[in-house]
Scaffold this active site. Structure first.
Site, PDB file in Angstrom:
ATOM      1  N   GLU A  24       1.930  51.725  66.766  1.00 55.20           N
ATOM      2  CA  GLU A  24       1.603  51.427  68.172  1.00 55.20           C
ATOM      3  C   GLU A  24       1.439  52.727  68.973  1.00 55.20           C
ATOM      4  OE1 GLU A  24       0.803  48.514  69.006  1.00 55.20           O
ATOM      5  OE2 GLU A  24       1.680  47.273  67.428  1.00 55.20           O
ATOM      6  N   CYS A  36     -14.611  39.781  62.963  1.00 54.55           N
ATOM      7  CA  CYS A  36     -14.714  38.698  63.942  1.00 54.55           C
ATOM      8  C   CYS A  36     -14.929  37.385  63.186  1.00 54.55           C
ATOM      9  CB  CYS A  36     -15.891  39.016  64.867  1.00 54.55           C
ATOM     10  SG  CYS A  36     -16.295  37.745  66.086  1.00 54.55           S
ATOM     11  N   ALA A  52      -8.635  47.134  65.356  1.00 50.89           N
ATOM     12  CA  ALA A  52      -8.437  46.026  66.289  1.00 50.89           C
ATOM     13  C   ALA A  52      -7.197  45.233  65.887  1.00 50.89           C
ATOM     14  CB  ALA A  52      -9.673  45.122  66.298  1.00 50.89           C
TER      15      ALA A  52
END
Length: 202
Positions: free
Chosen positions: A86, A143, A10
């Site tokens: 990427e 998170c 992520a």
């Protein structure tokens, strides 16, 4: 025997930093690295890969119409390893080109990138990597609740989560927040309920 590696994570999981550290490790051993990125990624300059912690390196920029296999064969065949950042923005055909470089030239290819977009849909390049890579591994981040982050939540200028828009929208911490799926869904629900409440007050 060389392999095609897909290393995904992520936003904020230090994928770019790991790619550049991997480049350094190969070069420290006297090996030649061909560092590449897709043309779509223009955040840090046309031919630069740069991490959030300040590492950077000059790279070859690959436009979407480029035949990666032929470019390697003609101009970069002396490279001992290929590292790409990427990689979700590479086309499926380019991923197949990397696959064939591994097969035909016995060169390892390590590609770093995102698995899914801000709506948890696979990018075309990432989908193809899941299909053809020899090794798939996750670079983990967390998170704010402490759980593993798997969602690249896109936010607007006020910090509200966006649930519509183009798949590709470049940005860093100003545009994306890494979240676990539960927190992502709960925040979308809370923001929608708050919006309804605000409308009822008017």
């Amino acid at each position: 025997m060389a392999k095609l590696y897909f290393k995904y994570g992520a936003m904020g999981s230090s994928k770019t930093a790991q790619a550049l550290i991997t480049k350094f490790n190969y070069e420290e051993r006297g090996m030649r690295v061909w560092l590449v990125k897709p043309e779509t990624d223009t955040r840090d300059g046309a031919d630069v890969i740069k991490s959030r912690i300040g590492l950077s390196a000059v790279c070859t920029v690959i436009p979407p119409e480029c035949d990666i296999y032929e470019l390697f064969r003609r101009e970069h065949g002396d490279a001992d390893v290929i590292i790409g950042d990427e990689c979700q923005f590479f086309t499926p055909e380019q991923i197949d080109g990397f696959r064939m470089i591994v097969n035909d030239f016995d060169r390892p290819v390590l590609l770093f990138g995102l698995r899914t977009d801000f709506l948890t849909h696979l990018f075309p390049g990432s989908r193809r990597l899941f299909e053809v890579a020899d090794s798939v591994s996750e670079i983990k981040t967390i998170c704010e609740c402490g759980a593993k982050a798997t969602v690249n939540a896109r936010v607007d200028g006020t910090g509200r989560i966006l649930t519509s828009g183009d798949q590709v929208c470049l940005g860093g911490n100003d545009r994306y927040i890494a979240m676990c799926h539960k927190c992502w869904i709960e925040r979308i629900r809370a923001e929608r309920e708050n919006k309804k409440y605000e409308r009822r007050k008017k």
